[in-house]
Design a protein around this motif. Structure first.
Motif, mmCIF file in Angstrom:
data_model
loop_
_atom_site.group_PDB
_atom_site.id
_atom_site.type_symbol
_atom_site.label_atom_id
_atom_site.label_comp_id
_atom_site.label_asym_id
_atom_site.label_seq_id
_atom_site.Cartn_x
_atom_site.Cartn_y
_atom_site.Cartn_z
ATOM 1 N N PRO A 172 -53.434 66.828 10.480
ATOM 2 C CA PRO A 172 -53.643 67.730 9.332
ATOM 3 C C PRO A 172 -53.187 69.150 9.668
ATOM 4 O O PRO A 172 -53.159 69.532 10.836
ATOM 5 N N PRO A 173 -52.861 69.951 8.644
ATOM 6 C CA PRO A 173 -52.303 71.279 8.898
ATOM 7 C C PRO A 173 -53.313 72.418 8.844
ATOM 8 O O PRO A 173 -52.982 73.554 9.183
ATOM 9 N N VAL A 174 -54.543 72.159 8.393
ATOM 10 C CA VAL A 174 -55.442 73.260 8.026
ATOM 11 C C VAL A 174 -55.878 74.075 9.236
ATOM 12 O O VAL A 174 -55.773 75.308 9.236
ATOM 13 N N ASP A 175 -56.382 73.425 10.284
ATOM 14 C CA ASP A 175 -56.844 74.171 11.458
ATOM 15 C C ASP A 175 -55.694 74.909 12.131
ATOM 16 O O ASP A 175 -55.844 76.059 12.569
ATOM 17 N N TYR A 176 -54.544 74.245 12.217
ATOM 18 C CA TYR A 176 -53.368 74.880 12.826
ATOM 19 C C TYR A 176 -52.968 76.125 12.036
ATOM 20 O O TYR A 176 -52.703 77.187 12.606
ATOM 21 N N THR A 177 -52.933 76.000 10.713
ATOM 22 C CA THR A 177 -52.527 77.127 9.868
ATOM 23 C C THR A 177 -53.539 78.260 9.951
ATOM 24 O O THR A 177 -53.167 79.439 9.994
ATOM 25 N N ARG A 178 -54.819 77.912 9.976
ATOM 26 C CA ARG A 178 -55.853 78.945 10.093
ATOM 27 C C ARG A 178 -55.670 79.735 11.397
ATOM 28 O O ARG A 178 -55.728 80.969 11.405
ATOM 29 N N GLU A 179 -55.419 79.033 12.495
ATOM 30 C CA GLU A 179 -55.196 79.700 13.784
ATOM 31 C C GLU A 179 -53.937 80.565 13.736
ATOM 32 O O GLU A 179 -53.911 81.698 14.223
ATOM 33 N N PHE A 180 -52.895 80.033 13.120
ATOM 34 C CA PHE A 180 -51.634 80.775 12.988
ATOM 35 C C PHE A 180 -51.841 82.060 12.197
ATOM 36 O O PHE A 180 -51.399 83.145 12.604
ATOM 37 N N LEU A 181 -52.538 81.976 11.067
ATOM 38 C CA LEU A 181 -52.733 83.149 10.216
ATOM 39 C C LEU A 181 -53.694 84.159 10.837
ATOM 40 O O LEU A 181 -53.627 85.355 10.535
ATOM 41 N N GLN A 182 -54.574 83.707 11.706
ATOM 42 C CA GLN A 182 -55.429 84.649 12.430
ATOM 43 C C GLN A 182 -54.599 85.526 13.361
ATOM 44 O O GLN A 182 -54.890 86.711 13.554
ATOM 45 N N GLN A 183 -53.533 84.942 13.911
ATOM 46 C CA GLN A 183 -52.677 85.678 14.842
ATOM 47 C C GLN A 183 -51.540 86.408 14.133
ATOM 48 O O GLN A 183 -50.987 87.377 14.663
ATOM 49 N N ALA A 184 -51.168 85.936 12.950
ATOM 50 C CA ALA A 184 -50.100 86.563 12.163
ATOM 51 C C ALA A 184 -50.555 86.640 10.711
ATOM 52 O O ALA A 184 -50.064 85.905 9.845
ATOM 53 N N PRO A 185 -51.514 87.530 10.407
ATOM 54 C CA PRO A 185 -52.131 87.550 9.063
ATOM 55 C C PRO A 185 -51.178 87.887 7.927
ATOM 56 O O PRO A 185 -51.475 87.595 6.775
ATOM 57 N N GLU A 186 -50.036 88.489 8.232
ATOM 58 C CA GLU A 186 -49.070 88.830 7.187
ATOM 59 C C GLU A 186 -48.077 87.699 6.931
ATOM 60 O O GLU A 186 -47.238 87.804 6.037
ATOM 61 N N ALA A 187 -48.175 86.634 7.698
ATOM 62 C CA ALA A 187 -47.208 85.540 7.569
ATOM 63 C C ALA A 187 -47.361 84.827 6.228
ATOM 64 O O ALA A 187 -48.441 84.766 5.643
ATOM 65 N N HIS A 188 -46.257 84.279 5.765
ATOM 66 C CA HIS A 188 -46.171 83.611 4.459
ATOM 67 C C HIS A 188 -46.034 82.117 4.722
ATOM 68 O O HIS A 188 -45.052 81.668 5.310
ATOM 69 N N VAL A 189 -47.028 81.332 4.278
ATOM 70 C CA VAL A 189 -47.098 79.906 4.603
ATOM 71 C C VAL A 189 -47.092 79.042 3.349
ATOM 72 O O VAL A 189 -47.766 79.347 2.367
ATOM 73 N N LEU A 190 -46.311 77.959 3.404
ATOM 74 C CA LEU A 190 -46.383 76.896 2.409
ATOM 75 C C LEU A 190 -46.623 75.586 3.148
ATOM 76 O O LEU A 190 -46.460 75.513 4.372
ATOM 77 N N ASN A 191 -47.005 74.563 2.401
ATOM 78 C CA ASN A 191 -47.287 73.264 2.996
ATOM 79 C C ASN A 191 -46.603 72.174 2.190
ATOM 80 O O ASN A 191 -46.510 72.262 0.970
#
Length: 300
Positions: A172-191
């Motif tokens: 699943p992508p949710v935990d990975y994305t949450r960790e990613f956005l914690q480190q790069a909060p300005e990043a733009h993510v789609l799934n």
């Protein structure tokens, strides 16, 4: 210049119609683009995995890209072309060409054939990002490529390249994305991943979903419910969809074939042929598809 913030909402991957003899069906392709541009999607992407990109030759790819850009030129649809070359030199060349053709953005599938080193993959991504000025959506699909990247490594890329966008498709992508956005909060993510995690990803800061294209109206309705704060309605509709997409996402070739068959049975494309090797649907699969079309009242 097109900005990253415009890449949001429902952005389906366009399927690739073929004739029963395996030739590209350009008439059906144009009809599909016209249909999709009228159902409320925010953008469309061509040459993703759901477009069967490994099964399209270079001359077809160029002609399809030209049609894609031209047919959607006067539509309020964000146009993204995917760069899938495993050679950095070719990927840079293709990225520049797509930008010059008028693409609003690119999607980039990092190379994985023959298991290149992490450093060479990072250099490949950087080379494409530095070759163009339009947004580049870096696709992270370790299940399909077998190539894992840590959230921290992805975050470094986000900080370095403000025109990078990230399509996160680990499962699943949710935990990975949450960790990613914690480190790069300005990043733009789609799934992507057929929208299995659409609502969870929106809740943690994702900007949109990139499913297949054969029932885009359902994703548009879910997204609009979510945008308007009608989260219960969004969840109910998503829950009704889940049993179908969970079944079909057992294998990429399975859902590619299902999406084609749905498009054909809706009268949007003429034939559901997929270039080989592919997936053969059973009679039960076809009945399941017909139940799906009936349940969601899908028409052309």
């Amino acid at each position: 210049m097109t900005t990253v913030t415009k890449i949001q909402g429902v952005n389906p991957i366009v399927a690739m119609p073929f004739t029963p003899q395996g030739e590209v069906d350009f008439t059906s392709f144009r009809r599909l683009l016209a249909h999709l541009s009228d159902v409320g999607v925010n953008g469309l992407t061509l040459f993703g995995i759901a477009s069967e990109f490994p099964k399209i030759d270079d001359s077809e790819r160029l002609q399809l890209a030209e049609i894609f850009i031209a047919e959607l030129a006067n539509k309020r649809v964000f146009r993204t072309l995917s760069v899938t070359d495993h050679s950095t030199d070719l990927a840079v060349r293709r990225a520049r060409r797509y930008q010059s053709m008028g693409a609003d953005a690119l999607m980039l599938l990092p190379p994985f054939f023959l298991q290149p080193s992490l450093a060479s993959v990072q250099a490949h991504i950087a080379a494409v990002l530095e070759a163009v000025t339009i947004p580049v959506m870096v696709q992270y699909a370790p299940g399909e490529t077998g190539f894992p990247v840590t959230a921290a490594q992805l975050a470094e890329m986000a900080k370095r390249y403000p025109h990078a966008v990230f399509k996160i498709e680990c499962n699943p992508p949710v935990d990975y994305t949450r960790e990613f956005l914690q480190q790069a909060p300005e990043a733009h993510v789609l799934n992507g991943y057929a929208g299995l995690y659409m609502l969870q990803m929106l809740e943690i800061g994702g900007k949109g979903v990139m499913p297949g294209c054969s029932f885009s109206e359902i994703y548009v309705r879910i997204y609009r419910y979510w945008l308007s704060g009608e989260h219960q309605q969004a969840a109910q509709l998503h829950e009704a969809l889940l049993p179908y997409i969970q079944r079909w996402m057992q294998h990429c070739e399975y859902i590619i074939q299902v999406e084609k068959t749905i498009l054909q049975r809706r009268g949007i494309i003429a034939d559901d042929y997929c270039r080989k090797p592919g997936w053969s649907l059973t009679n039960d699969d076809v009945n399941h598809i017909d139940n799906f079309i009936s349940q969601f009242n899908l028409s052309a």
